[in-house]
Design a protein around this motif. Structure first.
Motif, PDB file in Angstrom:
ATOM      1  N   ARG A 138       0.896  -1.332  -0.039  1.00  0.00           N
ATOM      2  CA  ARG A 138      -0.012  -0.030  -0.064  1.00  0.00           C
ATOM      3  C   ARG A 138       0.815   1.221   0.153  1.00  0.00           C
ATOM      4  O   ARG A 138       0.243   2.250  -0.126  1.00  0.00           O
ATOM      5  CB  ARG A 138      -0.954   0.002   1.192  1.00  0.00           C
ATOM      6  CG  ARG A 138      -2.068  -1.098   1.245  1.00  0.00           C
ATOM      7  CD  ARG A 138      -2.669  -1.033   2.533  1.00  0.00           C
ATOM      8  NE  ARG A 138      -3.290   0.243   2.537  1.00  0.00           N
ATOM      9  CZ  ARG A 138      -3.733   0.639   3.999  1.00  0.00           C
ATOM     10  NH1 ARG A 138      -3.547  -0.318   5.096  1.00  0.00           N
ATOM     11  NH2 ARG A 138      -3.893   1.766   4.176  1.00  0.00           N
ATOM     12  N   LEU A 139       2.262   1.302  -0.078  1.00  0.00           N
ATOM     13  CA  LEU A 139       2.900   2.240  -0.062  1.00  0.00           C
ATOM     14  C   LEU A 139       3.474   2.874  -1.233  1.00  0.00           C
ATOM     15  O   LEU A 139       3.572   1.899  -2.228  1.00  0.00           O
ATOM     16  CB  LEU A 139       4.108   2.076   1.080  1.00  0.00           C
ATOM     17  CG  LEU A 139       4.052   1.624   2.521  1.00  0.00           C
ATOM     18  CD1 LEU A 139       5.469   1.340   3.072  1.00  0.00           C
ATOM     19  CD2 LEU A 139       3.221   2.804   3.203  1.00  0.00           C
ATOM     20  N   ASP A 140       3.392   4.211  -1.417  1.00  0.00           N
ATOM     21  CA  ASP A 140       4.178   4.536  -2.607  1.00  0.00           C
ATOM     22  C   ASP A 140       5.631   4.148  -2.834  1.00  0.00           C
ATOM     23  O   ASP A 140       6.556   4.335  -1.873  1.00  0.00           O
ATOM     24  CB  ASP A 140       4.250   5.948  -2.622  1.00  0.00           C
ATOM     25  CG  ASP A 140       4.571   6.471  -3.953  1.00  0.00           C
ATOM     26  OD1 ASP A 140       5.853   6.042  -4.378  1.00  0.00           O
ATOM     27  OD2 ASP A 140       3.861   7.450  -4.582  1.00  0.00           O
ATOM     28  N   PRO A 141       5.612   3.101  -3.923  1.00  0.00           N
ATOM     29  CA  PRO A 141       7.134   2.400  -3.940  1.00  0.00           C
ATOM     30  C   PRO A 141       8.224   3.461  -3.937  1.00  0.00           C
ATOM     31  O   PRO A 141       9.294   3.406  -3.410  1.00  0.00           O
ATOM     32  CB  PRO A 141       6.925   1.417  -5.195  1.00  0.00           C
ATOM     33  CG  PRO A 141       6.055   2.258  -5.910  1.00  0.00           C
ATOM     34  CD  PRO A 141       4.971   2.780  -4.794  1.00  0.00           C
ATOM     35  N   ASP A 142       8.194   4.741  -4.805  1.00  0.00           N
ATOM     36  CA  ASP A 142       9.371   5.417  -4.935  1.00  0.00           C
ATOM     37  C   ASP A 142       9.680   6.332  -3.494  1.00  0.00           C
ATOM     38  O   ASP A 142      10.786   6.545  -3.260  1.00  0.00           O
ATOM     39  CB  ASP A 142       8.819   6.933  -5.941  1.00  0.00           C
ATOM     40  CG  ASP A 142       8.617   5.993  -7.473  1.00  0.00           C
ATOM     41  OD1 ASP A 142       9.257   5.072  -7.579  1.00  0.00           O
ATOM     42  OD2 ASP A 142       7.858   6.759  -7.941  1.00  0.00           O
TER      43      ASP A 142
END
Length: 617
Positions: A422-426
């Motif tokens: 669920r986290l923004d990968p960048d």
């Protein structure tokens, strides 16, 4: 309707060429396409004036012919000028159109959250088709298709002009010449469309040839090729793959060449009756020589503008490339997460996160074998965690899952209680700094190689110097001819090649620079495998002393190094089977203690295990 939509998409692609060059190119192509009809009209005008002067017995033929000659010369000059500017304008437009397209494809692939998508053979084929490299023979680009469509539109204008010249003489000449010319065009278009299908099959098959094609020109593989003398074998292997991949394509091209007599027959069917009819009319006095000249020239010009060209093939190929790009986008989107959460910005203050692997299982799609099985692991804030295990235990796979480069088949990875998916990968990766075992040696300067640790931020030389000192790179820099500005590749002017150990220090400095720019979790996968024991010991002493609040995950085959860790876990059979401090694991007397004893004995005997890993009895 679908064909119209595809054609309109090619029209929109032309916008990348920019307005002024596109307007100039369009005008030049229109002029170029109308030159045959204009030449026919001008030549008929000249012949007619000369014939009339001859009938009237005019002696000053030059005075009579000066105007039609000037018109004829102007048409020829205008045609040459248009032809002269078309090629450079097309090259400029193609460079801009294809440059934008390839940038889009590159960004599309580079922006994928995981590398699993890029490893998919289907995606690799789509990437190759979307990039449409001309060096592979039959490939065409979006620029080829868009410009071919522009040329085709101009040719239709030229065909209409030629029909107008014919109609001005006799209406029945238009269908007599136009229908065979159109039939000739349709046959060529059908053959070219079949060629597209064979080209696509060849593109998929040549992926195998690419392996050997790239190896033949790579300096890395070049050492083995020359030492073991398998250059001829490698080229033969490449040629076999090329022949197999292109068999259907070449057979179709051969068939097209053998049937080329049909086109000559169609041309004759369209022109010969018209020429004969006009010749008879002229001989009977029902038509003038000027009329005959116009028919001969305009009829041929109609076949010329509708005749042999690769426009239809280029248009179909350009559309195929755009569709491959759509398919690539869709294939990558299938693997994208449905939602993305957030993390604090990478330069925001804060402690290292608590990371948990909760019943995580994973296996590579190509093998079907499970590498990790219901793995539970905790990476605590600020600790130095060491992960040890035999070759193939899944240590590097675990790191790739931590980085979000793969997704677990089951279970989950959490960051401060939030599912990593669920986290923004960048933003998550901005919190990570990783030295992979199979690190990349970039052919850049020493400074750029280190600054890549946070490439999206302006380089900070003070932090770069500090990272180099922590990685033990300072002595290496002192020996480089231009210091930080020395390219780390002998293929570049003034460049040098580094040893494996020196490269590891560069890569370690890159990772430590990222930590100094805000990363809170440092992962080192065999970061000093090419260093001697003394250098490795010094590097890790500095690392342990200066890590601050950063968590460190260390994978190393040298157990004498990992004994400094706050906690050591043993990965075996896809699970964590032992966990504790060095003293606790030695007291346990399990697999770790046996591995440590074997390494200690080898070290006492003087063995250098820089890139070895021992197996317990």
């Amino acid at each position: 309707m679908r064909d119209i939509a595809d054609r309109m998409r090619l029209v929109r692609v032309l916008a990348a060429a920019r307005p002024l060059p596109l307007a100039l190119l369009t005008a030049a192509l229109l002029i170029q396409s109308m030159i045959p009809a204009a030449t026919a009209a001008a030549l008929a005008f000249l012949v007619g004036e000369l014939g009339e002067a001859a009938e009237q017995g005019t002696r000053d033929v030059f005075a009579v012919a000066i105007v039609p000659l000037a018109v004829f010369a102007a048409v020829l000059v205008l045609g040459h000028l248009a032809e002269a500017v078309v090629t450079p304008l097309e090259q400029l437009a193609a460079a801009r159109i294809d440059g934008r397209h390839r940038t889009e494809v590159t960004r599309l692939v580079a922006a994928t959250d995981t590398i699993a998508a890029v490893e998919d053979p289907k995606v690799q084929v789509l990437v190759r088709q979307a990039l449409a490299d001309r060096s592979r023979g039959y490939d065409r680009t979006p620029a080829d298709g868009a410009l071919a469509q522009l040329r085709w539109a101009a040719r239709l204008v030229g065909a209409a002009a030629a029909c107008a010249v014919l109609a001005s003489l006799s209406w029945w000449l238009v269908p007599l010449v136009l229908l065979p010319a159109a039939a000739n065009r349709m046959i060529r278009t059908r053959d070219n469309l079949r060629l597209i299908g064979h080209w696509r099959e060849a593109t998929e098959g040549e992926l195998h040839a690419d392996v050997w094609r790239n190896a033949a020109v790579s300096p890395a593989e070049g050492k083995d090729v020359r030492v073991f003398g398998f250059a001829d074998w490698m080229v033969d292997r490449m040629q076999d793959h090329i022949r197999q991949a292109n068999h259907g394509l070449w057979r179709h091209v051969d068939r097209m060449l053998r049937r080329s007599w049909r086109h000559a027959l169609i041309v004759a069917a369209g022109l010969v009756p018209a020429y004969v009819a006009v010749a008879v009319s002229t001989a009977d006095g029902r038509a003038t020589v000027a009329v005959a000249t116009a028919v001969l020239t305009a009829g041929w010009s109609l076949f010329l503008v509708l005749g042999p060209s690769s426009d239809m093939y280029d248009i179909a190929s350009g559309i195929r490339v755009l569709k491959a790009t759509d398919e690539l986008r869709a294939a990558l989107a299938e693997r994208a997460p449905a939602t993305r959460g957030e993390l604090p910005p990478p330069d925001s203050p804060g402690p290292a996160p608590l990371v948990r692997f909760e019943k995580v299982s994973f296996g590579y799609p190509t093998t079907g074998r499970a590498v990790l099985r219901d793995l539970d692991l905790e990476i605590r804030p600020g600790e130095l965690l060491a992960i040890v295990g035999l070759n193939g235990a899944g240590k590097s796979t675990l790191i790739k899952l931590l980085a979000g480069l793969y997704r677990p088949r089951s279970g989950r990875i959490t960051v401060d209680g939030v599912d990593l998916a669920r986290l923004d990968p960048d933003l998550w990766r901005a919190k990570l700094s990783i030295v992979f075992q199979d690190f990349v040696r970039y052919r850049l300067t020493a400074r750029d190689n280190v600054a890549l640790g946070q490439a999206h931020l302006p380089p900070d030389q003070r932090l770069i110097d500090a990272a180099a000192a922590s990685a033990g790179l300072a002595d290496v820099l002192d020996r480089l001819p231009d210091g930080w500005d020395t390219p780390l590749s002998r293929s570049r002017t003034g460049g040098v090649d580094l040893s494996g150990g020196q490269w590891q220090q560069v890569v370690l400095a890159r990772a430590l620079y990222a930590v100094r720019r805000g990363a809170r979790l440092l992962v080192l996968d065999e970061p000093t495998a090419h260093l001697d024991v003394r250098t490795e010991f010094e590097v890790f002493n500095r690392l342990a002393a200066n890590r601050g609040e950063t968590s460190v995950v260390l994978i190393s085959h040298r157990l004498s190094t990992v004994r400094q860790a706050d906690r050591i876990v043993l990965l075996d059979g896809g699970r964590i089977t032992e966990s504790g401090t060095h003293d606790e694991l030695m007291a346990l007397g399990g697999t770790y203690a046996e591995m440590f004893a074997i390494q200690a004995e080898r070290f006492r005997r003087g063995h250098d295990d820089r890139i070895e890993e021992v197996t317990p009895r």
